[in-house]
Design a protein around this motif. Structure first.
Motif, PDB file in Angstrom:
ATOM      1  N   ASP A 130       0.823  -1.214   0.000  1.00  0.00           N
ATOM      2  CA  ASP A 130       0.000   0.000   0.000  1.00  0.00           C
ATOM      3  C   ASP A 130       0.857   1.264   0.000  1.00  0.00           C
ATOM      4  OD1 ASP A 130      -2.468  -1.403   0.115  1.00  0.00           O
ATOM      5  OD2 ASP A 130      -2.154  -1.745   2.262  1.00  0.00           O
ATOM      6  N   PRO A 189       5.155   1.280   8.873  1.00  0.00           N
ATOM      7  CA  PRO A 189       4.725   1.647  10.222  1.00  0.00           C
ATOM      8  C   PRO A 189       5.748   2.559  10.888  1.00  0.00           C
ATOM      9  CG  PRO A 189       5.513  -0.616  10.195  1.00  0.00           C
ATOM     10  CD  PRO A 189       5.547  -0.135   8.768  1.00  0.00           C
ATOM     11  N   VAL A 203       6.534   4.212  14.776  1.00  0.00           N
ATOM     12  CA  VAL A 203       6.213   4.157  16.196  1.00  0.00           C
ATOM     13  C   VAL A 203       6.724   5.418  16.863  1.00  0.00           C
ATOM     14  CG1 VAL A 203       6.472   2.826  18.325  1.00  0.00           C
ATOM     15  CG2 VAL A 203       6.574   1.666  16.102  1.00  0.00           C
ATOM     16  N   LEU A 243       1.328   3.960  17.306  1.00  0.00           N
ATOM     17  CA  LEU A 243       1.865   3.405  16.060  1.00  0.00           C
ATOM     18  C   LEU A 243       0.928   3.833  14.944  1.00  0.00           C
ATOM     19  CD1 LEU A 243       3.339  -0.095  15.367  1.00  0.00           C
ATOM     20  CD2 LEU A 243       1.639   0.878  13.821  1.00  0.00           C
ATOM     21  N   TYR A 257       1.052   5.021  10.363  1.00  0.00           N
ATOM     22  CA  TYR A 257       1.707   4.665   9.097  1.00  0.00           C
ATOM     23  C   TYR A 257       2.092   5.923   8.336  1.00  0.00           C
ATOM     24  CZ  TYR A 257       0.320  -0.022  10.245  1.00  0.00           C
ATOM     25  OH  TYR A 257       0.204  -1.225  10.898  1.00  0.00           O
ATOM     26  N   ARG A 295      -4.967   5.733   7.315  1.00  0.00           N
ATOM     27  CA  ARG A 295      -5.514   4.640   6.498  1.00  0.00           C
ATOM     28  C   ARG A 295      -7.039   4.675   6.469  1.00  0.00           C
ATOM     29  NH1 ARG A 295      -2.967  -0.701   8.802  1.00  0.00           N
ATOM     30  NH2 ARG A 295      -3.909   0.223  10.667  1.00  0.00           N
ATOM     31  N   ASP A 347      11.939  -1.103   6.740  1.00  0.00           N
ATOM     32  CA  ASP A 347      10.484  -1.162   6.578  1.00  0.00           C
ATOM     33  C   ASP A 347       9.744  -0.784   7.857  1.00  0.00           C
ATOM     34  OD1 ASP A 347      10.940  -3.416   8.075  1.00  0.00           O
ATOM     35  OD2 ASP A 347       9.952  -4.812   6.704  1.00  0.00           O
ATOM     36  N   ALA A 348      10.439  -0.072   8.758  1.00  0.00           N
ATOM     37  CA  ALA A 348       9.812   0.430   9.980  1.00  0.00           C
ATOM     38  C   ALA A 348      10.596   1.651  10.451  1.00  0.00           C
ATOM     39  CB  ALA A 348       9.816  -0.647  11.064  1.00  0.00           C
ATOM     40  N   LEU A 349       9.880   2.558  11.123  1.00  0.00           N
ATOM     41  CA  LEU A 349      10.506   3.770  11.644  1.00  0.00           C
ATOM     42  C   LEU A 349      10.185   3.915  13.131  1.00  0.00           C
ATOM     43  CD1 LEU A 349       9.401   6.232   8.802  1.00  0.00           C
ATOM     44  CD2 LEU A 349      11.712   5.309   9.118  1.00  0.00           C
ATOM     45  N   ARG A 380      -5.818  -6.991   6.810  1.00  0.00           N
ATOM     46  CA  ARG A 380      -6.426  -7.904   5.842  1.00  0.00           C
ATOM     47  C   ARG A 380      -5.605  -9.157   5.610  1.00  0.00           C
ATOM     48  NH1 ARG A 380      -4.481  -3.643   2.276  1.00  0.00           N
ATOM     49  NH2 ARG A 380      -3.430  -4.454   0.430  1.00  0.00           N
ATOM     50  N   VAL A 424       5.989  -4.326  18.345  1.00  0.00           N
ATOM     51  CA  VAL A 424       7.272  -3.654  18.527  1.00  0.00           C
ATOM     52  C   VAL A 424       7.915  -4.187  19.801  1.00  0.00           C
ATOM     53  CG1 VAL A 424       8.429  -1.440  18.762  1.00  0.00           C
ATOM     54  CG2 VAL A 424       6.244  -1.594  17.535  1.00  0.00           C
ATOM     55  N   LEU A 441      10.667  -4.403  14.932  1.00  0.00           N
ATOM     56  CA  LEU A 441       9.234  -4.431  14.652  1.00  0.00           C
ATOM     57  C   LEU A 441       8.967  -5.615  13.751  1.00  0.00           C
ATOM     58  CD1 LEU A 441       6.849  -1.507  13.825  1.00  0.00           C
ATOM     59  CD2 LEU A 441       6.801  -3.594  12.448  1.00  0.00           C
ATOM     60  N   TYR A 445       5.618  -8.860  12.901  1.00  0.00           N
ATOM     61  CA  TYR A 445       4.165  -9.028  12.818  1.00  0.00           C
ATOM     62  C   TYR A 445       3.732 -10.314  13.498  1.00  0.00           C
ATOM     63  CZ  TYR A 445       4.396  -5.068   9.735  1.00  0.00           C
ATOM     64  OH  TYR A 445       4.623  -3.802   9.257  1.00  0.00           O
ATOM     65  N   ARG A 470       6.613 -12.814   7.469  1.00  0.00           N
ATOM     66  CA  ARG A 470       5.925 -12.508   6.215  1.00  0.00           C
ATOM     67  C   ARG A 470       6.720 -13.016   5.012  1.00  0.00           C
ATOM     68  NH1 ARG A 470       4.793  -6.260   6.271  1.00  0.00           N
ATOM     69  NH2 ARG A 470       7.050  -6.358   6.637  1.00  0.00           N
ATOM     70  N   ASP A 519      -2.950  -1.010  21.926  1.00  0.00           N
ATOM     71  CA  ASP A 519      -3.321   0.399  21.815  1.00  0.00           C
ATOM     72  C   ASP A 519      -4.839   0.570  21.732  1.00  0.00           C
ATOM     73  OD1 ASP A 519      -3.666  -0.520  19.244  1.00  0.00           O
ATOM     74  OD2 ASP A 519      -2.665   1.174  18.282  1.00  0.00           O
ATOM     75  N   ALA A 574      -2.155  -2.746  17.245  1.00  0.00           N
ATOM     76  CA  ALA A 574      -0.701  -2.713  17.407  1.00  0.00           C
ATOM     77  C   ALA A 574      -0.371  -3.230  18.805  1.00  0.00           C
ATOM     78  CB  ALA A 574      -0.167  -1.294  17.238  1.00  0.00           C
ATOM     79  N   PHE A 595      17.331  -1.196  15.013  1.00  0.00           N
ATOM     80  CA  PHE A 595      17.259   0.252  14.756  1.00  0.00           C
ATOM     81  C   PHE A 595      18.631   0.883  15.012  1.00  0.00           C
ATOM     82  CE2 PHE A 595      12.866  -1.008  15.569  1.00  0.00           C
ATOM     83  CZ  PHE A 595      12.233  -0.433  14.484  1.00  0.00           C
TER      84      PHE A 595
END
Lengths: 141, 141
Positions: A30, A34, A36, A48, A50, A70, A98-100, B29, B36, B48, B50, B70, B94, B99, B120
């Motif tokens: 998309d 993500p 945080v 968290l 996007y 979103r 792929d994450a911040l 989805r 995290v 981070l 899933y 993934r 949250d 999350a 990180f």
């Protein structure tokens, strides 16, 4: 949004992605990653959300957190209406970009639309010793 | 995976989701939520990843972080092969339960496949005052 903005490069290989010195986010299908937000002073995780490329560019330019909503499908300058602005102190990215993590100064008393200081105001009861899926409100949140 | 497991309920409405005392994750989805991991001692964000329902259930049962990979499309008991086990100290969710924050005791010297203590390990140079998309390796990572 049709505003032109400076996009981000794509890393040419795994080594550049993981060991390189250029911010080259690995967007999901998309076009999001993500992010945080953590309170830079208290180190409490706040929320968290996007970012897409445009909102990350706006975040870097403004020095304030800008997300992609979103649900509303629009750029979301956090705090623009609520006053809950998040001033950026530091941004980190991870090995595969792929994450911040955003270390922020949180204005307006907190980040959560429920009025709480953090969105993470509940913990899972007994997690780590066989929880029963119960949630507990954290006192300090 | 065909192992039977106890699934999680779906919150009946927004109030139950946000103010309720039952863990009812709002899966995306793909049936996932981001989680995290933060070092419970140093408060450093580690990674981070899933979770799907099965891996969250395994996390709660084992008291160790279990993710959904993934890329490999399989259950990923973090540290099972590397020794980088994450013992769960606390799990937070949250407001809209999409999350998770995991406070963990990180075994094996760190969490990152690059050998570093955290994933990180780079920050965005000058973020907050008009960065040029440069990354900098953090000394302490």
């Amino acid at each position: 949004m049709s505003t032109p903005f400076q996009p981000f490069p794509t890393a040419s290989d795994k080594k550049e992605l993981e060991e390189g010195l250029v911010l080259a986010p690995k967007w999901d299908r998309d076009g999001l990653v993500p992010a945080v937000a953590i309170d830079a002073t208290t180190r409490e995780p706040l929320m968290l959300a996007y970012m897409n490329a445009e909102s990350l560019r706006m975040t870097l330019d403004k020095g304030e957190a800008v997300y992609w909503s979103r649900s509303r499908r629009e750029i979301w300058h956090k705090g623009a209406t609520s006053g809950q602005v998040q001033r950026i102190v530091e941004i980190r990215t991870d090995c595969d970009q792929d994450a911040l993590i955003l270390y922020v100064e949180q204005a307006g008393g907190g980040c959560c639309h429920t009025g709480r200081s953090t969105c993470f105001y509940r913990r899972v009861e007994g997690a780590g010793d066989g929880g029963d899926d119960g949630l507990v409100f954290r006192d300090e949140a």
